[in-house]
Design an enzyme around this catalytic site. Structure first.
Site, PDB file in Angstrom:
ATOM      1  N   GLN A   1       7.423  53.585  66.381  1.00  0.00           N
ATOM      2  CA  GLN A   1       7.305  53.836  64.939  1.00  0.00           C
ATOM      3  C   GLN A   1       8.461  54.715  64.488  1.00  0.00           C
ATOM      4  O   GLN A   1       8.637  54.954  63.300  1.00  0.00           O
ATOM      5  CB  GLN A   1       5.983  54.549  64.639  1.00  0.00           C
ATOM      6  CG  GLN A   1       4.751  53.756  65.017  1.00  0.00           C
ATOM      7  CD  GLN A   1       3.495  54.624  64.980  1.00  0.00           C
ATOM      8  OE1 GLN A   1       2.881  54.805  63.925  1.00  0.00           O
ATOM      9  NE2 GLN A   1       3.113  55.168  66.112  1.00  0.00           N
TER      10      GLN A   1
ATOM     11  N   VAL B   1      12.234  56.100  63.694  1.00  0.00           N
ATOM     12  CA  VAL B   1      13.426  55.508  63.087  1.00  0.00           C
ATOM     13  C   VAL B   1      14.694  56.170  63.632  1.00  0.00           C
ATOM     14  O   VAL B   1      15.794  55.889  63.177  1.00  0.00           O
ATOM     15  CB  VAL B   1      13.370  55.641  61.540  1.00  0.00           C
ATOM     16  CG1 VAL B   1      12.165  54.906  60.974  1.00  0.00           C
ATOM     17  CG2 VAL B   1      13.358  57.116  61.098  1.00  0.00           C
TER      18      VAL B   1
ATOM     19  N   HIS C   1       9.051  50.429  62.136  1.00  0.00           N
ATOM     20  CA  HIS C   1       9.258  51.103  60.849  1.00  0.00           C
ATOM     21  C   HIS C   1      10.742  51.190  60.477  1.00  0.00           C
ATOM     22  O   HIS C   1      11.129  52.015  59.652  1.00  0.00           O
ATOM     23  CB  HIS C   1       8.622  52.506  60.862  1.00  0.00           C
ATOM     24  CG  HIS C   1       7.124  52.469  60.844  1.00  0.00           C
ATOM     25  ND1 HIS C   1       6.330  53.548  61.170  1.00  0.00           N
ATOM     26  CD2 HIS C   1       6.255  51.459  60.536  1.00  0.00           C
ATOM     27  CE1 HIS C   1       5.047  53.206  61.068  1.00  0.00           C
ATOM     28  NE2 HIS C   1       4.973  51.947  60.695  1.00  0.00           N
TER      29      HIS C   1
ATOM     30  N   CYS D   1      20.801  46.752  50.977  1.00  0.00           N
ATOM     31  CA  CYS D   1      21.131  46.647  49.561  1.00  0.00           C
ATOM     32  C   CYS D   1      19.867  46.311  48.763  1.00  0.00           C
ATOM     33  O   CYS D   1      19.155  45.362  49.091  1.00  0.00           O
ATOM     34  CB  CYS D   1      22.200  45.577  49.357  1.00  0.00           C
ATOM     35  SG  CYS D   1      22.562  45.271  47.618  1.00  0.00           S
TER      36      CYS D   1
ATOM     37  N   CYS E   1      20.864  42.604  46.852  1.00  0.00           N
ATOM     38  CA  CYS E   1      20.988  41.309  47.552  1.00  0.00           C
ATOM     39  C   CYS E   1      20.292  41.304  48.908  1.00  0.00           C
ATOM     40  O   CYS E   1      20.217  40.267  49.546  1.00  0.00           O
ATOM     41  CB  CYS E   1      22.460  40.911  47.693  1.00  0.00           C
ATOM     42  SG  CYS E   1      23.359  41.874  48.938  1.00  0.00           S
TER      43      CYS E   1
ATOM     44  N   CYS F   1      29.047  46.134  49.823  1.00  0.00           N
ATOM     45  CA  CYS F   1      30.381  45.544  49.703  1.00  0.00           C
ATOM     46  C   CYS F   1      30.309  44.075  49.285  1.00  0.00           C
ATOM     47  O   CYS F   1      31.333  43.482  48.951  1.00  0.00           O
ATOM     48  CB  CYS F   1      31.187  45.728  50.985  1.00  0.00           C
ATOM     49  SG  CYS F   1      30.534  44.806  52.355  1.00  0.00           S
TER      50      CYS F   1
ATOM     51  N   GLY G   1       2.599  60.259  71.758  1.00  0.00           N
ATOM     52  CA  GLY G   1       3.071  61.096  70.648  1.00  0.00           C
ATOM     53  C   GLY G   1       2.865  60.509  69.274  1.00  0.00           C
ATOM     54  O   GLY G   1       3.731  60.651  68.409  1.00  0.00           O
ATOM     55  N   THR G   2       1.719  59.860  69.084  1.00  0.00           N
ATOM     56  CA  THR G   2       1.416  59.378  67.739  1.00  0.00           C
ATOM     57  C   THR G   2       0.019  59.810  67.340  1.00  0.00           C
ATOM     58  O   THR G   2      -0.892  59.831  68.172  1.00  0.00           O
ATOM     59  CB  THR G   2       1.560  57.836  67.614  1.00  0.00           C
ATOM     60  OG1 THR G   2       1.170  57.448  66.281  1.00  0.00           O
ATOM     61  CG2 THR G   2       0.734  57.068  68.624  1.00  0.00           C
TER      62      THR G   2
ATOM     63  N   ASN H   1      -0.462  62.957  74.611  1.00  0.00           N
ATOM     64  CA  ASN H   1      -0.335  63.679  73.339  1.00  0.00           C
ATOM     65  C   ASN H   1      -0.615  65.155  73.610  1.00  0.00           C
ATOM     66  O   ASN H   1      -1.326  65.485  74.558  1.00  0.00           O
ATOM     67  CB  ASN H   1      -1.353  63.117  72.315  1.00  0.00           C
ATOM     68  CG  ASN H   1      -0.979  63.428  70.876  1.00  0.00           C
ATOM     69  OD1 ASN H   1      -0.844  64.587  70.508  1.00  0.00           O
ATOM     70  ND2 ASN H   1      -0.812  62.397  70.063  1.00  0.00           N
TER      71      ASN H   1
END
Ligand code: BJW
Ligand code: ZN
Length: 238
Positions: free
Chosen positions: A97, A99, A115, A123, A126, A143, A182-183, A208
């Site tokens: 999960q 990032v 995630h 963008c 587009c 771009c 760890g969640t 955990n």
């Protein structure tokens, strides 16, 4: 611990679900709990499409700050233990999960970022997606079309990336051991992988620093920091 270690040793297919807690020992704040980001910031101001539409500069400032923290951080012993485990097991998938990209930096290969990634931009006009690791970010326009970029992460109310999510579900359905690390298991649909693994017959091992809402439904909960427990569980410090 010994029994869980044997399940892992004898498994031919392992799927892992990680959350912010695995990066806590690298100095990256978690979301919930006393020192979590959601104590200091309101998710509805920063992690929803509505928040971005209302104040993109504020949202970008927050992500830019987090990109700086992550860039300066190093993967820890828990990331390393999982990268080693992948090399030993016939079938292995790491559903994260997170990032932050720390699993990949430590050498994990089959990483499913359900995630998204803080290092990807997309963008808003587009839909083109690209990688950008610069800190601080200068926020260039797209771009292709000049549209405004947004962080390539999944906010509340947004769907998870379809292909990646399907792969995560498949890996969950076909594993012998499912590790949950760890969640808080509070955010869906990611947390729904845990009952899915259970119903398909996998042994569930949770790591955990505290018990969570799933602890009573797993086969084994190991309480302690992932950076200490995972090397022991996986035998990478033996
Ligand atoms: C340690 C440790 C150490 C500390 N060692 N451990 C079903 C039921 C209820 C609600 C919903 C549902 N289905 C959908 C929802 C709504 C919503 C949701 O789940 N809300 C709940 C909060 C109630 N879900 C969504 O909106 C999702 N989308 C969706 O469902 O799409 C379908 C749809 C579309 C349109 C309309 C309706 C539905 C998307 C969820 C996206 C979550 N996004 C975030 C932000 C990502 C980008 C960013 O980073 O900025 O993802 S929120 C945040 O929470 C982040 C995390 O990935 C996620 C999970 O958090 P995590 O990783 O568990 O961290 P913490 O902090 O909660 O826990 C850390 C744990 O570590 C703790 O337990 C500590 O004890 C432990 N720990 N140190 C080991 N050293
Ligand atoms: Zn564009």
């Amino acid at each position: 611990m010994n029994e869980a270690r044997d399940w892992i040793k004898n498994a031919s297919s392992i799927t892992v679900l990680t959350g912010a807690g695995i990066s806590a020992e690298s100095g990256i704040p978690t979301f919930r709990g006393a020192a979590g980001l959601w104590k200091q910031f309101r998710p509805q101001d920063l992690a929803t499409p509505h928040a971005f539409a209302r104040d993109p500069i504020l949202v970008w400032e927050w992500y830019d700050w987090r990109r700086g923290l992550i860039k300066a951080a190093q993967p820890n012993a828990a990331h390393l233990a999982l990268a080693e485990l992948e090399r030993r097991v016939r079938r292995f998938a790491l559903v994260t999960q997170n990032v932050d990209g720390l699993h990949q930096r430590e050498g994990s290969r089959n990483v499913l970022e359900v995630h998204g990634s803080i290092w990807k931009l997309r963008c808003t006009a587009c839909g083109r997606s690209w990688e950008d690791q610069t800190v601080p970010l200068s926020l260039p326009p797209c771009c292709e079309c000049g549209g405004m970029a947004r962080p390539g992460v999944v906010w509340f109310g947004e769907s998870l990336p379809t292909e990646i999510w399907s792969s995560a579900e498949r890996a969950t359905l076909h594993c012998d051991v499912f590790l949950v690390i760890g969640t808080s298991a509070a955010v869906y649909p990611a947390a729904g992988l845990i009952p899915l693994a259970k119903s398909s017959g996998a042994r569930i091992i949770e790591v955990n620093t505290e018990t969570t809402e799933i602890s009573s439904n797993v086969d084994c909960t190991l309480i302690g920091p992932a950076g200490e427990l995972l090397p022991q569980l996986i035998g990478s410090n033996a």
